[in-house]
Design a protein around this motif. Sequence first.
Motif: not given
Length: 416
Positions: A243-264
Amino acid sequence: MKETKPQLQNPISQPPAPISILVTGGAGFIGSNFIHYMIKAHPNYIIINLDKLTYAGNLENLKDINRMDAGFKEQDLVGGGFENKIQNLKHQIQYPISDIQQSTRYHFVKGDIANTELVDYIFERFKPNYVVNFAAESHVDRSIENPKIFLETNVIGTQVLLDVAKKHWLASGKWKEGVKFVQISTDEVYGSLGPQGYFTEKTPLDPHSPYSASKAAADLITKAYFDTFDMPINITRCSNNYGPYQFPEKLIPLMINNALHHKKIPVYGDGKQIRDWLYVEDHCRAIDLVMQKGRIGEVYNIGGHNEMENIQIVNKICSILDELYPISKNPTSNMQHPTLKSYKQLISFVADRPGHDRRYGIDATKIHEELGWQPLVDFDEGIKKTVEWYLNNQEWMDRVTSGEYMKYYERMYSWR
């Protein structure tokens, strides 16, 4: 003859004292969502948020609520027997700098749950009816790198909270009415499941990482205070939250953040590890119910009935991003990856983590039958809401990943 005063037939009763809750780790992912939920659900409750503000504690998660913080004033610290503590505690208390309307419903204290003197001061100052202990080091990879800090916070910190609560709640062999300590734990303390079956509250503890071992130890010390002192406690063990506010080392926000920045998009092993997923607000509702209605001394499992392989989650996130924010709309896409057509092309399988549990699955029958709780948000709805939130809050994500959120903290609070 001595005149007697007439007795009032209907004396005016004093209003009940407000309910006060000490929420530890309230600037983290689940803790901040819990504070948002409780502020809305219980308009008369007072929330005290004690958070050390480590890397995952972020006051921007509570930006709107921080405006309600009346803060600690010097005159609040003096009187009532606190004079001797001022100098020792002064450097540990944060004071907000804000001219926005003040309130006494929410108070933030920056500090460590393992600091006995500070926790004792909070109990004297606010007299909490409940403690809800979210404060924990919680990332498995970090626990493998440095187990010590997990023991210091998750075990010693929990023991300090229990001991101070006992000091203030137990008098002449009797516990105060309407008090309870709620230990927020995880399904990871049970270990790993095979292809069949589910974790119940009777499943033996079998943690496999320093993180889950530290949480199991905290659960056991909490249970020991019930067994030894009859302390009013509950323990909740929940499946994976999102859900909202999850630090982006966890699976779901990490995947979203990497995808948006075109990282692996890194996927451990074969990606077939199975987890049960629960939308964070459903978890908050469950904790509220356990806090108020849970049977003293009991453990309650909280699950989302959404078992999925990690690779399924990653593919679903990529599909939602392809729909909501296609690569063609990203102005940097053509420069970085001119042949990229779908976020799924960024998925990369990497070496598995040591001791990686294969499957978790929660049986939440007990909390459903005893307290009437069940999840309201199904995964398809929840994951789309979550992706939309991160898309609409990319500045939050950028600040968190760059450390900018610490500047927000410095703007809001200053030492005295």
